[in-house]
Write a protein that holds these residues in place. Structure first.
Motif, PDB file in Angstrom:
ATOM      1  N   PHE A   1       0.869  -1.301  -0.144  1.00  0.00           N
ATOM      2  CA  PHE A   1      -0.074  -0.091  -0.040  1.00  0.00           C
ATOM      3  C   PHE A   1       0.786   1.123   0.013  1.00  0.00           C
ATOM      4  N   GLY A   2       1.979   1.246   0.585  1.00  0.00           N
ATOM      5  CA  GLY A   2       2.979   2.339   0.715  1.00  0.00           C
ATOM      6  C   GLY A   2       3.254   2.615  -0.836  1.00  0.00           C
ATOM      7  N   PHE A   3       3.589   1.608  -1.555  1.00  0.00           N
ATOM      8  CA  PHE A   3       4.112   1.436  -2.868  1.00  0.00           C
ATOM      9  C   PHE A   3       3.064   2.396  -3.614  1.00  0.00           C
ATOM     10  N   MET A   4       1.994   1.823  -3.592  1.00  0.00           N
ATOM     11  CA  MET A   4       0.615   2.174  -4.260  1.00  0.00           C
ATOM     12  C   MET A   4       0.674   3.768  -3.968  1.00  0.00           C
ATOM     13  N   THR A   5       0.784   4.056  -2.939  1.00  0.00           N
ATOM     14  CA  THR A   5       0.540   5.593  -2.400  1.00  0.00           C
ATOM     15  C   THR A   5       1.680   6.403  -3.080  1.00  0.00           C
ATOM     16  N   GLN A   6       2.700   5.886  -2.983  1.00  0.00           N
ATOM     17  CA  GLN A   6       3.940   6.920  -3.841  1.00  0.00           C
ATOM     18  C   GLN A   6       3.709   6.793  -5.103  1.00  0.00           C
ATOM     19  N   ALA A   7       3.384   5.560  -5.646  1.00  0.00           N
ATOM     20  CA  ALA A   7       3.169   5.522  -7.346  1.00  0.00           C
ATOM     21  C   ALA A   7       1.726   6.528  -7.749  1.00  0.00           C
ATOM     22  N   ALA A   8       0.882   6.535  -6.665  1.00  0.00           N
ATOM     23  CA  ALA A   8      -0.339   7.263  -7.035  1.00  0.00           C
ATOM     24  C   ALA A   8       0.140   8.815  -7.227  1.00  0.00           C
ATOM     25  N   LEU A   9       0.848   9.368  -6.515  1.00  0.00           N
ATOM     26  CA  LEU A   9       1.383  10.548  -6.226  1.00  0.00           C
ATOM     27  C   LEU A   9       2.280  11.036  -7.764  1.00  0.00           C
ATOM     28  N   ALA A  10       2.968   9.885  -7.767  1.00  0.00           N
ATOM     29  CA  ALA A  10       3.764  10.064  -9.284  1.00  0.00           C
ATOM     30  C   ALA A  10       2.753  10.138 -10.284  1.00  0.00           C
TER      31      ALA A  10
ATOM     32  N   LEU B   1       2.030  13.382 -13.339  1.00  0.00           N
ATOM     33  CA  LEU B   1       2.238  13.070 -14.697  1.00  0.00           C
ATOM     34  C   LEU B   1       0.946  13.205 -15.297  1.00  0.00           C
ATOM     35  N   ASN B   2      -0.303  13.334 -14.531  1.00  0.00           N
ATOM     36  CA  ASN B   2      -1.389  13.186 -14.929  1.00  0.00           C
ATOM     37  C   ASN B   2      -1.831  11.846 -16.022  1.00  0.00           C
ATOM     38  N   HIS B   3      -1.189  10.945 -15.424  1.00  0.00           N
ATOM     39  CA  HIS B   3      -1.108   9.614 -16.152  1.00  0.00           C
ATOM     40  C   HIS B   3      -1.264   8.453 -15.156  1.00  0.00           C
ATOM     41  N   HIS B   4      -2.648   7.694 -15.121  1.00  0.00           N
ATOM     42  CA  HIS B   4      -2.873   6.680 -14.410  1.00  0.00           C
ATOM     43  C   HIS B   4      -2.982   5.352 -14.508  1.00  0.00           C
ATOM     44  N   PRO B   5      -2.361   4.475 -13.789  1.00  0.00           N
ATOM     45  CA  PRO B   5      -2.192   2.858 -14.105  1.00  0.00           C
ATOM     46  C   PRO B   5      -3.476   2.094 -13.844  1.00  0.00           C
TER      47      PRO B   5
END
Length: 101
Positions: free
Chosen positions: A43-52, A56-60
């Motif tokens: 979940f920590g990874f997902m939080t950091q990835a969500a901020l990135a 970028l205005n580009h969502h996984p």
């Protein structure tokens, strides 16, 4: 500004800079499964990835079960992969390497 879809040779060249990412058969997306020690790290990874992703205005497209996060990236507007996908993939690699807890 619309992102241009990358040609397959450019995609394959970009993939050489990433570890563990796979190109789908159609050449339209890349994916990777990230594995962590536990749910909190995932979940920590997902939080950091969500901020990135937001920056970028580009969502996984992603899916999480306990310590695993499956990620698929592509640029729907371009009908395939663009530079944004590889920028986000690299940001995700950095987030995963941090081992955020």
């Amino acid at each position: 500004m619309k992102m241009e879809r990358l040609e397959r040779t450019a995609v394959e060249a970009q993939l050489t800079e990433l570890s563990g990412w796979a190109l789908n058969d159609a050449g339209s997306s890349i994916s990777k499964t990230f594995k962590f020690a536990n749910f909190v790290e995932a979940f920590g990874f997902m939080t950091q990835a969500a901020l990135a992703a937001e920056k970028l205005n580009h969502h996984p497209e992603w899916f999480n079960v306990y310590s695993r996060v499956d990620v698929t990236l592509n640029t729907h507007d371009a009908g395939g992969l663009t530079e944004l996908d590889f920028k986000l993939a690299k940001a995700m690699e950095k987030a995963a390497a941090r081992g955020v807890v």
